[in-house]
Scaffold this motif. Sequence first.
Motif, PDB file in Angstrom:
ATOM      1  N   MET A 116       0.821  -1.215   0.000  1.00 40.02           N
ATOM      2  CA  MET A 116       0.000   0.000   0.000  1.00 40.02           C
ATOM      3  C   MET A 116       0.855   1.266   0.000  1.00 40.02           C
ATOM      4  O   MET A 116       0.389   2.323  -0.406  1.00 40.02           O
ATOM      5  N   SER A 117       2.096   1.159   0.450  1.00 34.78           N
ATOM      6  CA  SER A 117       2.934   2.358   0.603  1.00 34.78           C
ATOM      7  C   SER A 117       4.127   2.346  -0.352  1.00 34.78           C
ATOM      8  O   SER A 117       4.094   3.002  -1.402  1.00 34.78           O
ATOM      9  N   ALA A 118       5.155   1.568  -0.018  1.00 37.53           N
ATOM     10  CA  ALA A 118       6.391   1.592  -0.809  1.00 37.53           C
ATOM     11  C   ALA A 118       6.169   1.127  -2.245  1.00 37.53           C
ATOM     12  O   ALA A 118       6.642   1.774  -3.198  1.00 37.53           O
ATOM     13  N   ASP A 119       5.442   0.021  -2.427  1.00 31.54           N
ATOM     14  CA  ASP A 119       5.218  -0.477  -3.786  1.00 31.54           C
ATOM     15  C   ASP A 119       4.357   0.482  -4.599  1.00 31.54           C
ATOM     16  O   ASP A 119       4.593   0.696  -5.791  1.00 31.54           O
ATOM     17  N   SER A 120       3.349   1.049  -3.956  1.00 29.65           N
ATOM     18  CA  SER A 120       2.480   2.000  -4.646  1.00 29.65           C
ATOM     19  C   SER A 120       3.261   3.240  -5.090  1.00 29.65           C
ATOM     20  O   SER A 120       3.100   3.722  -6.215  1.00 29.65           O
ATOM     21  N   LEU A 121       4.124   3.744  -4.209  1.00 26.11           N
ATOM     22  CA  LEU A 121       4.945   4.909  -4.554  1.00 26.11           C
ATOM     23  C   LEU A 121       5.912   4.573  -5.686  1.00 26.11           C
ATOM     24  O   LEU A 121       6.143   5.398  -6.577  1.00 26.11           O
ATOM     25  N   GLN A 122       6.449   3.350  -5.665  1.00 25.58           N
ATOM     26  CA  GLN A 122       7.363   2.935  -6.735  1.00 25.58           C
ATOM     27  C   GLN A 122       6.640   2.885  -8.077  1.00 25.58           C
ATOM     28  O   GLN A 122       7.186   3.288  -9.103  1.00 25.58           O
ATOM     29  N   VAL A 123       5.403   2.400  -8.090  1.00 22.29           N
ATOM     30  CA  VAL A 123       4.615   2.360  -9.325  1.00 22.29           C
ATOM     31  C   VAL A 123       4.375   3.777  -9.837  1.00 22.29           C
ATOM     32  O   VAL A 123       4.499   4.050 -11.041  1.00 22.29           O
ATOM     33  N   GLN A 124       4.034   4.681  -8.936  1.00 24.19           N
ATOM     34  CA  GLN A 124       3.798   6.080  -9.347  1.00 24.19           C
ATOM     35  C   GLN A 124       5.064   6.693  -9.944  1.00 24.19           C
ATOM     36  O   GLN A 124       5.019   7.334 -10.998  1.00 24.19           O
ATOM     37  N   THR A 125       6.203   6.485  -9.270  1.00 24.72           N
ATOM     38  CA  THR A 125       7.480   7.016  -9.771  1.00 24.72           C
ATOM     39  C   THR A 125       7.830   6.409 -11.128  1.00 24.72           C
ATOM     40  O   THR A 125       8.257   7.108 -12.056  1.00 24.72           O
ATOM     41  N   GLY A 126       7.649   5.091 -11.246  1.00 26.56           N
ATOM     42  CA  GLY A 126       7.971   4.410 -12.496  1.00 26.56           C
ATOM     43  C   GLY A 126       7.127   4.891 -13.659  1.00 26.56           C
ATOM     44  O   GLY A 126       7.643   5.102 -14.765  1.00 26.56           O
ATOM     45  N   LEU A 127       5.823   5.080 -13.420  1.00 27.75           N
ATOM     46  CA  LEU A 127       4.939   5.569 -14.487  1.00 27.75           C
ATOM     47  C   LEU A 127       5.341   6.976 -14.921  1.00 27.75           C
ATOM     48  O   LEU A 127       5.342   7.292 -16.120  1.00 27.75           O
ATOM     49  N   ASN A 128       5.648   7.802 -13.951  1.00 28.88           N
ATOM     50  CA  ASN A 128       6.040   9.187 -14.263  1.00 28.88           C
ATOM     51  C   ASN A 128       7.281   9.197 -15.155  1.00 28.88           C
ATOM     52  O   ASN A 128       7.344   9.912 -16.164  1.00 28.88           O
ATOM     53  N   ILE A 129       8.266   8.392 -14.789  1.00 27.83           N
ATOM     54  CA  ILE A 129       9.496   8.321 -15.591  1.00 27.83           C
ATOM     55  C   ILE A 129       9.222   7.689 -16.957  1.00 27.83           C
ATOM     56  O   ILE A 129       9.773   8.110 -17.981  1.00 27.83           O
ATOM     57  N   PHE A 130       8.368   6.669 -16.981  1.00 26.47           N
ATOM     58  CA  PHE A 130       8.052   5.997 -18.239  1.00 26.47           C
ATOM     59  C   PHE A 130       7.455   6.978 -19.249  1.00 26.47           C
ATOM     60  O   PHE A 130       7.876   7.027 -20.412  1.00 26.47           O
ATOM     61  N   PHE A 131       6.479   7.761 -18.820  1.00 24.09           N
ATOM     62  CA  PHE A 131       5.829   8.702 -19.737  1.00 24.09           C
ATOM     63  C   PHE A 131       6.810   9.749 -20.253  1.00 24.09           C
ATOM     64  O   PHE A 131       6.705  10.196 -21.392  1.00 24.09           O
ATOM     65  N   ARG A 132       7.767  10.134 -19.430  1.00 27.36           N
ATOM     66  CA  ARG A 132       8.669  11.223 -19.810  1.00 27.36           C
ATOM     67  C   ARG A 132       9.884  10.759 -20.599  1.00 27.36           C
ATOM     68  O   ARG A 132      10.380  11.500 -21.450  1.00 27.36           O
ATOM     69  N   LEU A 133      10.385   9.560 -20.313  1.00 26.80           N
ATOM     70  CA  LEU A 133      11.685   9.199 -20.864  1.00 26.80           C
ATOM     71  C   LEU A 133      11.722   7.911 -21.672  1.00 26.80           C
ATOM     72  O   LEU A 133      12.550   7.770 -22.573  1.00 26.80           O
TER      73      LEU A 133
END
Length: 573
Positions: A116-133
Amino acid sequence: MNRLLNYFKGYYGPSILAPLFKLIEALLELAVPMIVASIIDQAIPSGQQGQVLAGIARMFAFAFLGLVFADSAQYLSAKAAVGFTKQMNQDLFAKIVNLDAREIQNQSPSSLVNRMSADSLQVQTGLNIFFRLFLRSPFIVFGAFVMALTISPRVTWVFLGMIVALFFAVGFVVHLSNPRFTLARERLDRLVLLARQQVKGVRVIRAFGRQADEEAEFVEANQSLYQTNLQANNVSVLSNPLTYAIVNLSLILILWQGGGWVDSGLLKQGELVALVNYLLSILVELVKLAMVVSTMIRTYTSASRIAQVLALEEEEAAFEFLPVEQEDNLIEAQNLSFAFDEKAEPVLSHLNFALKSGSFLGVIGSTGSGKSVLMSLLMKNYDPTGGRLRLNSHRLKVESRKEWRQGLSLVPQKASLFKGTVRSNLLLANPQASDEELWQALEVAQADSFIREKAGLETPVATFGRNFSGGQRQRLTLARALLKPAEIYIFDDSTSALDYLTESEFQKALKTHYRHKTIVMVSQRTGSVKGADQILVLEEGQQVGYGRHEMLLETSEVYREIHESQEVKEVGK
């Protein structure tokens, strides 16, 4: 994993536009070296200052447009990533709340918290980077190769060899680091589990002088996590030196060959500068791509862990109803048995009892006799593994476990309060309750006196109710349960922290104000259940008595022994 794609619903626009804007920015960036080449090879040799300034102006215009598209892409990618994670978290929390009790048993609470916390934040970070780079970097690499090809086909083999070598290097790093990041997540779960246990049981740990042992166990788990993370990152960081080494070797080759081509007139100076710029662009983007791949490995691991929870089975309605001619009983058990596992010994075996509307059922037995398990069956946390537990379909119109539980009010063994105020804790059971109803519930639960001495209904409640004694916490949870407009009230050994006088006063008030309600009371005290219409006596999961207090004193040896031992203690006091 496919079910996670559903969370893009409502964010298709930002999810498409963000990479598109980054591609436009990449096109503008790829055009700049060609402008520089034209300035060096055409504008400067011609001596026309206006042409040089015009080239510089085009460069600034492209840079400004690139900045606009880049900022827009940043905003849209963040919006899509945060929106995706918000919807995923909502469903993840709802899934955990509605998980089948057996599934919850199989999952570690610390692991669920991490997802609910660390994995969810990692998914959010990964998606953000994926869309940009993730799309931009390969496009720049491919685009730079094409542009270099248009400038000089002679250097194609250098660029092509470099790109192939770089992709193999990145793939090698991914292959080595992926299992290590997965193992790191599992070891983080264990670390959180240990921390949770140690914080929760800190009083017990101190009482037995186990601080050093617990600290040593935590240090060992922390060291294990440290080593795993170190190994994963040591492998992951190999991508940067490998990338720089391959690109710099390619740069040396191009400068070495390009210098000769410039001297021989096969290549212009501006074109050589453009080739070097494209080569450096590839270097920068592949370094970014290596970082993105490393992040996406972690993101995939986290997304897989979340998808595993979302794929778990939720509770299903499994109700069996009584025939119409037996409408007097609300609940009826026939040869009721239960085991937590098919291969395990039954926790309960062959129980037979009936609960009538408005009656009082007492359940008594020694510790470990199966009383709380029986309450879990009544709450439909579990389904029987043997026998039958049937409900009255006429009085209890239920189609789901949620509807069934709405007609029940449970006071668990362990008093659970939440940070807030007395009012906010009581209103959890009935948000529409008036102050008069709140005070009446407190009065029945024998909690009104100490609450009035404090700040009334606005008395602060610390986390887990730590600012109240054990008996006070129990009385507040009793009051909260009594506020709920329910058909059946279940008290699972919920008066154990009360003294005999307070419990007696509570029993009297309960009979006065809730005499028309159906009561199930679990206790280890015969004094708590001797006024019940029927008493069910359990011993090691077996039914060893069923009847009224007076009858059981004559017919049940277990009940009689419990009663006599408590009578002796009471006289001794």
